[in-house]
Design an enzyme around this catalytic site. Sequence first.
Site: not given
Length: 280
Positions: A69, A104, A121, A178, A181, A244-245
């Site tokens: 990520y 996205n 999302h 974190c 915690c 959309n293609p």
Amino acid sequence: MTGPELAEAGRLLAAARRPVVFTGAGMSAESGVPTFRDAQTGLWQRYDPQELATPAAFRVDPALVWGWYEARRHGVRRARPNPGHLAVAAIQARLPETVVITQNVDDLHERGGVPAPVRLHGSLFAPRCSACARPAPLPSDLPPPADPPVPHVGPVPHGEPVPHVTEPHDGPLTPPACAGCGAPVRPGVVWFGEALPSAALDAAVEAASGCDLLLTVGTSALVHPAAEIPLVAARLGAPVVQVNPVPTPLDAICAVNLRGPAGEVLPALVRAAWPDAPAG
Ligand code: APR
């Protein structure tokens, strides 16, 4: 995409007062952000994104998932909004009740001039604790965004040099702990098998239920429940226009299918809807 199809879609957009624009990975493809199902590059080639984007993957190997990520986040920071993002902002500027709903996790709608898209999302830019959910700061190694603030309408300058940024670390990376915690921080995105944020889902369903046009852009419409948003609008009688293609499962419910890339089709659609609008 033919002239008559574009004219019909333009007519529907010009007549709308409360449109919804529903976007997926294809919206950002022309900005150089790979779609989720695109082949991965570099050392990530041997991993299937659908296997990295799960709570189980993070439990088993947090550094692998966090590193992936982080690589995506760095890629997005280098990307610029494309003319499709600017066209969506132009629609919202023209029709202030427009609701933009995105699947996205990049920030290209915001940088393209849509201040508050509904995020189904999550976001690459909102990490949080994996145990107590406390929001966590972004690692401070980010270069500044590659683009200056952009106006609501107008072309994206092409061929401008991308500012030099230090090559970020690419590979497994231990997530920060974190501050509350001590548990590992996780990306603020929705993984396969997780529930969508309820406030965002409620806002999306409400907007789709009350809209008078739904424009779906760059989504394969394979991932539920997000993929149901256009179906909600169609069921309640709103016309659906798809950009959309390639064909998708939504083709059958669409009033108009505009086959082509978002970065070309959306500016053409805005021009078709409002031929008198300034070119930007
Ligand atoms: N313009 C418009 N559409 C495009 C373009 C483009 N330039 N390039 C590709 N597309 C289309 C593809 O044809 C495909 O239908 O974008 C779609 C991308 O599909 P997916 O990769 O499945 O992305 P998306 O529909 O957003 O996936 C939904 O699933 O993988 C999870 O959480 C992830 O948010 C994502 C969700």
